[in-house]
Write an enzyme that holds these catalytic residues in place. Structure first.
Site, PDB file in Angstrom:
ATOM      1  N   GLY A 626       2.419   6.452   1.752  1.00 27.26           N
ATOM      2  CA  GLY A 626       1.302   8.074   1.511  1.00 27.26           C
ATOM      3  C   GLY A 626       1.934   9.125   2.391  1.00 27.26           C
ATOM      4  CG  HIS A 751       2.188   7.294  -3.455  1.00 27.77           C
ATOM      5  ND1 HIS A 751       0.358   6.797  -2.356  1.00 27.77           N
ATOM      6  CD2 HIS A 751       2.044   7.954  -4.271  1.00 27.77           C
ATOM      7  CE1 HIS A 751       0.433   8.201  -2.551  1.00 27.77           C
ATOM      8  NE2 HIS A 751       1.197   9.020  -3.852  1.00 27.77           N
ATOM      9  CB  CYS A 752      -0.975   2.433  -1.516  1.00 29.79           C
ATOM     10  SG  CYS A 752       0.895   1.058  -0.715  1.00 29.79           S
ATOM     11  CB  SER A 753      -2.319   3.288   3.132  1.00 27.52           C
ATOM     12  OG  SER A 753      -2.491   4.362   4.288  1.00 27.52           O
ATOM     13  CB  THR A 759       2.980   0.005  -3.381  1.00 27.23           C
ATOM     14  OG1 THR A 759       2.221   1.152  -2.640  1.00 27.23           O
ATOM     15  CG2 THR A 759       4.672   0.755  -3.859  1.00 27.23           C
TER      16      THR A 759
END
Ligand SMILES: *[C@@H]1O[C@H](CO)[C@@H](O)[C@H](O)[C@H]1NC(C)=O
Ligand SMILES: *[C@@H]1O[C@H](CO)[C@@H](O)[C@H](O)[C@H]1NC(C)=O
Ligand SMILES: *[C@@H]1O[C@H](CO)[C@@H](O)[C@H](O)[C@H]1NC(C)=O
Ligand SMILES: *[C@@H]1O[C@H](CO)[C@@H](O)[C@H](O)[C@H]1NC(C)=O
Ligand SMILES: *[C@@H]1O[C@H](CO)[C@@H](O)[C@H](O)[C@H]1NC(C)=O
Ligand SMILES: *[C@@H]1O[C@H](CO)[C@@H](O)[C@H](O)[C@H]1NC(C)=O
Ligand SMILES: *[C@@H]1O[C@H](CO)[C@@H](O)[C@H](O)[C@H]1NC(C)=O
Ligand SMILES: *[C@@H]1O[C@H](CO)[C@@H](O)[C@H](O)[C@H]1NC(C)=O
Ligand SMILES: *[C@@H]1O[C@H](CO)[C@@H](O)[C@H](O)[C@H]1NC(C)=O
Ligand SMILES: *[C@@H]1O[C@H](CO)[C@@H](O)[C@H](O)[C@H]1NC(C)=O
Ligand SMILES: *[C@@H]1O[C@H](CO)[C@@H](O)[C@H](O)[C@H]1NC(C)=O
Length: 840
Positions: A626, A751-753, A759
């Site tokens: 992210g 994406h995630c974090s 992801t």
């Protein structure tokens, strides 16, 4: 006036003669009205028997007198202007002839003796005839006392002394007190007279007049002055007590009073300041921790009050002591006066043994202690110093154990008593930072059958430099991969695995073949795991779930070393460190996405992103973290340069109060600019579990504009579960449909974090569902293994790994209502604190 006094009758013959004379006189004058007898002498000497004697002056008054003269005054009588004043001085008769025609005659009798009463006779004279004479007394003023000496003075009295003059025994002493005149009447015939003037006010200057008195007449008065002794100070306040100086203060009731302060140190320097009625003395240049005796005298008119004497003690400079500190003790040698030393971390204080050597032991490691020294005397306790000393944090003894396969190790420590801010663990050249609530770390990327040195230090941040414990060293031996030491279950599992592989080789060679083709995008031909046909999948699933998911655990753990031997050089360059959200989630060099730069050696091509293979192409996805506030521009550059058509976001920007991802798109219609790109939001559709957005991205240089679709899954709460598997499968269907309809080869950004856990799960789900559809079989383990060759930690937790299996199960049969908790366990992800702090 009596006749008898004036007449001097000597004999009876004279008397007869006198009678004859009278008879003659009466016959000669005939008109005589006076019946006064005449003196025989007048008769004989004047010879003017016809002249009558003049009248006496009626009244004489004494005007003034001094020691040598008396001034008298009378009214003129019958036009008479000649007077005679007769008196005796030293036995001799003195006559003053006065000729004065004034209506009021004033005459000064001089050359008299002081303090003497005279009997005067005043005659009038007319035509050579004297009057009978008016007798009156008058006295001269006595002499003043020659000299007065002040014998002693006290706060309320003055003793004076003088010598007697001329046998005088009556004195009057006059002075003013509070505006009134006070007279002391003294009657004392002593040759030396001593008198105490009492009831006086302290510290006051008096003007005295001493009169002598004789015959009712006072002397002119002798003026002299004398003062009383001032009061001594009643109390002295030590208003400031420091290491090398003290301030003393007291009240001064009288401005005219001064003070004299002395202290038993010749080096001391004393300065003074006086305000309204408070006097302050600053005494500096003193020695620390020393007893001083001081004395204050009030001074007035050269008179000293009695001294006010007291003691005080200077403080001790605890910061100047060289304290030696360990993880359980504080010791220091303290010079100066103190009787008690205590240490407290907030609980019951500890007391040092007596003496200069201040020692505290058995302390709580890493705690901050307040050391305080006290000097107790019979009169007062003197706090001598206070200092805060943090002690060294506890040592954290690492215990190492084999973990997963030979590529990882689990390092733990038993939480010791104490306080520390962070723990730093070093192994194999890498350093990990752990918070105090973390006492376990799994280290991947190790080589099997090796001995690694593990060093752990604890660190305590203090107001000054941080305190660091001695490093605790231990050694970690990794086991051979796949050999689960001594575990019967492990051996059995291995045997089952061999059987399955043999079985697959014999029965389903096509699956192997297909699996190979599926894995063709991989850089490594070496593949792990197996492809499970649809029909066998429920069985397979059940097998893995047995014994509290033991099978899942083992499969998942065996994935730990996958890919970890690969380099991550670009990510760790100093200039790129700040671009990573987490310090341990870094892209491998070989598969990372590079931003376009004009200079090939430029390190500015870095972004925390990797290409990931899909079902049909080797660069179907870009998995990335992210964006951070400072990498939003890079993110959009990547989107532009990679011609990305859609972004799949599987995190919320903020979860549980923690920022998971910077919001990189504009909140409203106003476009945001990122370097040469302008991003605007053209639509937004909110569903219960996701938000669909459309962005227009425009390049400033050539005004080219592209559309980017945003698939934002919002129902994957931090440490929570999406609503079973179904919601995520539906969301994936939405994304898949968009990819298929576009028919473009451009990668999909996911994406995630951190860009690994959720992801990895969503990418795997997309690929595995395609595989299921096309091959009627799935290779979950092998695909996760393959993803991990491209980006570390893909599918980050065992529960996510189980969740993938569940998704496949639920895609085979209608959802069975079972809900497995899926959560992203980020306990073992190390937040890149410096990167996150930027632009906050
Ligand atoms: C008057 O008095 C003076 C002084 O006592 C004396 O000398 C004088 O002779 C007297 N005169 C007569 C007339 O008595
Ligand atoms: C006393 O008084 C007279 C008249 O007032 C003066 O002439 C004389 O000097 C005075 N003597 C002293 C010692 O003051
Ligand atoms: C006092 O004497 C003056 C002259 O020496 C004279 O003129 C006057 O009348 C006299 N007064 C009386 C009351 O005798
Ligand atoms: C005052 O007068 C008498 C006569 O009446 C005279 O004998 C005497 O000397 C006079 N005294 C002075 C000081 O002139
Ligand atoms: C003072 O008085 C005493 C008696 O009261 C007497 O004996 C003495 O002589 C006197 N002294 C002087 C100097 O007059
Ligand atoms: C001192 O004497 C005066 C009179 O000479 C009198 O008025 C006064 O009251 C006396 N003072 C004392 C304290 O006796
Ligand atoms: C000052 O006097 C006190 C009390 O007499 C004594 O204890 C102290 O040592 C003295 N201080 C100095 C600096 O001489
Ligand atoms: C007053 O005190 C000071 C010192 O405090 C001293 O020098 C002086 O002699 C004293 N004076 C008297 C009158 O005692
Ligand atoms: C102070 O005391 C401690 C223990 O009581 C001792 O270990 C240390 O050597 C002493 N230090 C000094 C300087 O006396
Ligand atoms: C202070 O020390 C005690 C043990 O002596 C410990 O139990 C306590 O937690 C410590 N408190 C702090 C704030 O460090
Ligand atoms: C304190 O430090 C020493 C080494 O300096 C170490 O041996 C000991 O275990 C530590 N104690 C604690 C409680 O951390």
């Amino acid at each position: 006036m009596t006749k008898m006094e004036l007449l001097s009758v000597k004999s009876t013959s004279d008397l007869l003669l006198l009678y004859g004379f009278f008879s003659l006189l009466l016959t000669v004058t005939g008109n005589s009205t006076t019946s006064e007898p005449m003196r025989t002498s007048e008769l004989t000497t004047a010879g003017k028997s016809t002249e009558p004697a003049p009248e006496n002056v009626e009244n004489v008054s004494v005007e003034t007198q001094n020691t040598s003269s008396i001034t008298i005054k009378w009214d003129k009588v019958n036009n008479i202007s000649t007077y005679k004043l007769q008196y005796k001085e030293n036995g001799e008769t003195v006559i003053n002839n006065i000729s004065n025609a004034d209506a009021v005659v004033q005459h000064v009798v001089s050359d008299l003796t002081a303090g003497t009463e005279y009997n005067f006779t005043l005659f009038t004279e007319a035509n050579g005839v004297n009057s009978s004479g008016l007798l009156f007394p008058a006295a001269t003023a006595p002499e003043n006392v020659n000299n007065v000496s002040v014998e002693t003075q006290s706060v309320n009295s003055i003793t004076i002394k003088w010598d007697n003059v001329n046998n005088i025994s009556i004195y009057k002493l006059q002075y003013e007190e509070n505006g009134d005149t006070v007279t002391n009447n003294i009657s004392n015939a002593d040759a030396v007279v001593q008198h105490v003037v009492s009831d006086l006010t302290a510290g006051t200057e008096y003007s005295f007049t001493l009169f002598t008195e004789a015959n009712g007449v006072k002397s002119s008065g002798l003026l002299f002055s004398a003062a009383t002794v001032p009061l001594s100070v009643t109390s002295v306040r030590v208003s400031e007590r420091l290491v090398d100086r003290v301030t003393l203060q007291w009240e001064n009731p009288n401005k005219a009073w001064k003070h004299n302060l002395s202290i038993n140190d010749t080096n001391a320097s004393i300065t003074q300041e006086e305000t309204t009625n408070v006097v302050s003395y600053f005494i500096s240049n003193l020695k620390p921790g020393t007893m001083y005796e001081f004395s204050v005298i009030t001074v007035f008119s050269g008179l000293n009050s009695s001294a006010y004497v007291d003691h005080t003690v200077t403080q001790i400079n605890c910061s100047a002591v060289s304290w030696s500190v360990t993880n359980s003790s504080i010791q220091g040698t303290v010079e100066g006066l103190f009787s008690k030393a205590t240490a407290s971390n907030g609980s019951e204080p500890l007391i040092s043994p007596e003496g200069k050597n201040v020692t505290f032991s058995d302390l709580f490691p890493g705690a901050t202690y307040n050391i305080s020294l006290l000097y107790e005397t019979s009169s007062a306790p003197y706090p001598q110093c206070l200092i805060e000393i943090p002690i060294i944090p506890p040592s954290l003894a690492p215990l190492c154990s084999y973990w997963g396969s030979g590529y990882s190790a689990q390092i733990k420590w038993v939480e010791p008593d104490g306080v520390w801010t962070t723990a730093e663990l070093s192994i194999s050249g890498k350093t990990f930072t752990l918070n105090p609530n973390e006492n376990r770390l799994i280290v991947d990327g190790l080589q099997p059958a090796k001995k690694y040195k593990v060093s752990v230090i604890s660190r305590l941040e203090t107001k000054a430099d941080p305190l660091i414990s001695e490093p605790s060293i231990s050694f970690c031996s990794t086991d051979n991969r796949g050999v689960i030491g001594g575990s019967l279950v492990g051996v059995l599992l291995f045997a089952v695995l061999i059987c399955v592989v043999v079985f697959l080789f014999l029965k389903k060679p096509d699956i192997i073949r297909r699996k190979k083709s599926f894995l063709s995008g991989s850089r490594t031909s070496d593949s792990k795991g197996k492809i499970v046909p649809v029909t066998k999948f429920p069985d397979h699933y059940r097998q893995l779930s047995l014994d509290e998911n033991r099978g899942f655990s083992q499969e998942y753990e065996s994935l730990a070393p996958a890919g970890t031997h690969q380099t991550q050089k670009a990510a760790t360059l100093p200039e790129n460190k700040g671009k990573n959200r987490f310090t341990n989630i870094l892209p491998y060099d070989w598969s990372r996405v590079k931003l376009n730069t004009s200079n090939p050696n430029n390190t500015m091509d870095y972004i925390n992103a990797n290409y990931l293979p899909g079902y049909s192409s080797s660069k179907e996805y870009i998995a990335c973290q992210g964006p951070l506030p400072n990498t939003v521009g890079d993110f959009w550059r990547m989107v532009w340069e990679q011609k990305v058509k859609r972004i799949v976001m599987v995190t919320n920007c903020v979860e549980a109060g923690r920022t998971k991802c910077e919001q990189y798109w504009p909140e409203d219609r106003s476009p945001g600019s990122h370097g040469e790109l302008i991003v605007s939001k053209t639509s937004e559709e909110r569903e219960s579990n996701w938000v669909l957005r459309e962005f227009k991205v425009k390049h400033m240089k050539d005004s080219e504009e592209r559309t980017v679709n945003h698939f934002h899954f919002t129902a994957w709460p931090d440490h929570g579960v999406p609503q079973g598997t179904e919601v995520l499968i539906r969301f994936r269907g939405l994304v898949r449909k968009h990819i298929d309809s576009e028919g473009s080869k451009a990668p999909t950004v996911v994406h995630c974090s951190a860009g690994v856990g959720r992801t990895g799960t969503i990418i795997a789900l997309d690929v595995l569902l395609q595989q299921l559809q096309h091959e009627q079989a799935v290779g979950i383990n092998s695909f996760v293994y393959k993803m991990r060759q491209h980006r570390s930690h893909m599918v980050q937790t065992e529960s996510q790994y189980v969740f993938l299996h569940q998704c496949i199960m639920d895609s085979l049969q209608p959802p069975g209502g079972q809900e497995e908790n899926v959560y992203e366990n980020d306990d073992l992800i190390y937040v890149n604190a410096t990167a996150l702090r930027q632009l906050r």
